[in-house]
Design a protein around this motif. Structure first.
Motif, PDB file in Angstrom:
ATOM      1  N   PRO A  42       0.842  -1.196   0.000  1.00  0.00           N
ATOM      2  CA  PRO A  42       0.000   0.000   0.000  1.00  0.00           C
ATOM      3  C   PRO A  42       0.888   1.261   0.000  1.00  0.00           C
ATOM      4  O   PRO A  42       2.076   1.207   0.310  1.00  0.00           O
ATOM      5  N   VAL A  43       0.304   2.385  -0.351  1.00  0.00           N
ATOM      6  CA  VAL A  43       1.037   3.644  -0.446  1.00  0.00           C
ATOM      7  C   VAL A  43       1.665   4.019   0.897  1.00  0.00           C
ATOM      8  O   VAL A  43       2.713   4.657   0.939  1.00  0.00           O
ATOM      9  N   THR A  44       1.058   3.607   1.983  1.00  0.00           N
ATOM     10  CA  THR A  44       1.593   3.961   3.303  1.00  0.00           C
ATOM     11  C   THR A  44       2.994   3.379   3.522  1.00  0.00           C
ATOM     12  O   THR A  44       3.728   3.851   4.374  1.00  0.00           O
ATOM     13  N   GLN A  45       3.373   2.374   2.745  1.00  0.00           N
ATOM     14  CA  GLN A  45       4.704   1.779   2.862  1.00  0.00           C
ATOM     15  C   GLN A  45       5.643   2.228   1.737  1.00  0.00           C
ATOM     16  O   GLN A  45       6.708   1.638   1.539  1.00  0.00           O
ATOM     17  N   CYS A  46       5.261   3.264   1.032  1.00  0.00           N
ATOM     18  CA  CYS A  46       6.068   3.676  -0.125  1.00  0.00           C
ATOM     19  C   CYS A  46       7.491   4.052   0.256  1.00  0.00           C
ATOM     20  O   CYS A  46       8.437   3.748  -0.456  1.00  0.00           O
ATOM     21  N   LYS A  47       7.644   4.687   1.405  1.00  0.00           N
ATOM     22  CA  LYS A  47       8.973   5.120   1.843  1.00  0.00           C
ATOM     23  C   LYS A  47       9.899   3.917   2.029  1.00  0.00           C
ATOM     24  O   LYS A  47      11.085   3.978   1.705  1.00  0.00           O
ATOM     25  N   ASP A  48       9.364   2.815   2.517  1.00  0.00           N
ATOM     26  CA  ASP A  48      10.174   1.629   2.779  1.00  0.00           C
ATOM     27  C   ASP A  48      10.809   1.063   1.513  1.00  0.00           C
ATOM     28  O   ASP A  48      11.875   0.435   1.574  1.00  0.00           O
ATOM     29  N   ASN A 107      -5.064   0.593  -0.064  1.00  0.00           N
ATOM     30  CA  ASN A 107      -4.978   1.720   0.870  1.00  0.00           C
ATOM     31  C   ASN A 107      -6.300   1.809   1.636  1.00  0.00           C
ATOM     32  O   ASN A 107      -7.329   2.138   1.078  1.00  0.00           O
ATOM     33  N   GLN A 108      -6.255   1.539   2.907  1.00  0.00           N
ATOM     34  CA  GLN A 108      -7.483   1.494   3.686  1.00  0.00           C
ATOM     35  C   GLN A 108      -7.903   2.873   4.168  1.00  0.00           C
ATOM     36  O   GLN A 108      -9.079   3.166   4.254  1.00  0.00           O
ATOM     37  N   ASP A 109      -6.960   3.709   4.469  1.00  0.00           N
ATOM     38  CA  ASP A 109      -7.277   5.042   4.976  1.00  0.00           C
ATOM     39  C   ASP A 109      -6.711   6.064   3.996  1.00  0.00           C
ATOM     40  O   ASP A 109      -5.500   6.194   3.844  1.00  0.00           O
ATOM     41  N   TYR A 110      -7.609   6.820   3.355  1.00  0.00           N
ATOM     42  CA  TYR A 110      -7.188   7.779   2.332  1.00  0.00           C
ATOM     43  C   TYR A 110      -6.322   8.886   2.932  1.00  0.00           C
ATOM     44  O   TYR A 110      -5.349   9.310   2.304  1.00  0.00           O
ATOM     45  N   VAL A 111      -6.615   9.344   4.115  1.00  0.00           N
ATOM     46  CA  VAL A 111      -5.855  10.433   4.739  1.00  0.00           C
ATOM     47  C   VAL A 111      -4.420   9.983   5.006  1.00  0.00           C
ATOM     48  O   VAL A 111      -3.447  10.684   4.703  1.00  0.00           O
ATOM     49  N   THR A 112      -4.277   8.795   5.566  1.00  0.00           N
ATOM     50  CA  THR A 112      -2.935   8.262   5.842  1.00  0.00           C
ATOM     51  C   THR A 112      -2.187   7.998   4.537  1.00  0.00           C
ATOM     52  O   THR A 112      -0.992   8.301   4.426  1.00  0.00           O
ATOM     53  N   ALA A 113      -2.877   7.463   3.559  1.00  0.00           N
ATOM     54  CA  ALA A 113      -2.261   7.196   2.257  1.00  0.00           C
ATOM     55  C   ALA A 113      -1.826   8.500   1.591  1.00  0.00           C
ATOM     56  O   ALA A 113      -0.754   8.578   1.002  1.00  0.00           O
ATOM     57  N   SER A 114      -2.673   9.516   1.718  1.00  0.00           N
ATOM     58  CA  SER A 114      -2.331  10.818   1.134  1.00  0.00           C
ATOM     59  C   SER A 114      -1.103  11.427   1.818  1.00  0.00           C
ATOM     60  O   SER A 114      -0.230  11.997   1.148  1.00  0.00           O
ATOM     61  N   ALA A 115      -1.025  11.314   3.126  1.00  0.00           N
ATOM     62  CA  ALA A 115       0.139  11.832   3.856  1.00  0.00           C
ATOM     63  C   ALA A 115       1.412  11.082   3.450  1.00  0.00           C
ATOM     64  O   ALA A 115       2.477  11.693   3.265  1.00  0.00           O
ATOM     65  N   ALA A 116       1.297   9.760   3.317  1.00  0.00           N
ATOM     66  CA  ALA A 116       2.460   8.955   2.911  1.00  0.00           C
ATOM     67  C   ALA A 116       2.876   9.313   1.475  1.00  0.00           C
ATOM     68  O   ALA A 116       4.067   9.405   1.161  1.00  0.00           O
ATOM     69  N   TYR A 117       1.889   9.540   0.619  1.00  0.00           N
ATOM     70  CA  TYR A 117       2.161   9.925  -0.769  1.00  0.00           C
ATOM     71  C   TYR A 117       2.898  11.267  -0.813  1.00  0.00           C
ATOM     72  O   TYR A 117       3.872  11.429  -1.556  1.00  0.00           O
ATOM     73  N   ASP A 118       2.444  12.223  -0.003  1.00  0.00           N
ATOM     74  CA  ASP A 118       3.101  13.534   0.057  1.00  0.00           C
ATOM     75  C   ASP A 118       4.538  13.400   0.580  1.00  0.00           C
ATOM     76  O   ASP A 118       5.451  14.069   0.085  1.00  0.00           O
TER      77      ASP A 118
END
Length: 194
Positions: A42-48, A107-118
């Motif tokens: 998911p996008v929340t793990q993009c940094k990894d 991506n389950q939470d759009y807000v968290t995914a958006s923050a990770a994307y940013d």
């Protein structure tokens, strides 16, 4: 003895090439694995996954700069190829970043995914500026080194000419001394003013 040194040199060269090829192969395998994991995560793990991928791309870019600027050509001609390679580096990073899909059902939470994307978008910009800064620093450093070597070569040429001139002057002095010894009274009797 020379044959042994030559053989040892050839063996070392072949080993170095093998190690470099092996390292490039390992890097390619790591990239492939990281891209696969990036696509599945998911996008929340993009940094990894993006940070190691960006690091590998930056490493490749810096290796390119090192090998390119070892060339004896002027930096002005090499700078254009470095800038073109920097554009490729940016395109590769953009391609990796474009694999992120914020609207993916993983991506389950759009807000968290958006923050990770940013956050990952900011990382992209950091890697852009890092690559650009390193390229500019490399160009400056090699230009200074090349200018110094050109000046050193010119000073060595001037020094060589002065050494030759010094030898000629010493020879002339020797000739005059020999001439004086052969004709001790010549100067006093033959040269008069007036």
């Amino acid at each position: 003895m020379r044959k042994k040194i030559l053989i040892i040199g050839i063996i070392c060269g072949l080993l170095t090439q093998s190690i470099v090829a092996f390292a490039a192969d390992v890097d390619a395998k790591i990239k492939t694995q990281l891209i696969k994991k990036l696509d599945e995560a998911p996008v929340t793990q993009c940094k990894d996954y993006l940070v190691p991928l960006f690091d590998l791309e930056l490493k490749d870019f810096l290796q390119y700069l090192d090998t390119t600027f070892q060339n004896k050509s002027s930096n002005s001609s090499l700078t254009n190829t470095a800038i073109a390679r920097y554009q490729d580096y940016k395109s590769t990073l953009e391609g990796l970043f474009s694999r992120l899909d914020i609207n993916d059902p993983k991506n389950q939470d759009y807000v968290t995914a958006s923050a990770a994307y940013d956050l990952c978008a900011n990382l992209l910009n950091v890697y852009y500026s890092t690559g650009k800064k390193m390229m500019i620093d490399h160009i400056k450093q090699t230009a200074a080194t090349k200018n110094t070597s050109v000046l050193l070569e010119k000073y060595q040429a001037i020094n060589s000419k002065l050494r030759d001139l010094n030898t000629v002057i010493a020879q002339m002095f020797g000739y005059f001394s020999t001439f004086k010894d052969i004709f001790p009274g010549f100067v006093e009797q033959c040269l008069t003013s007036g």
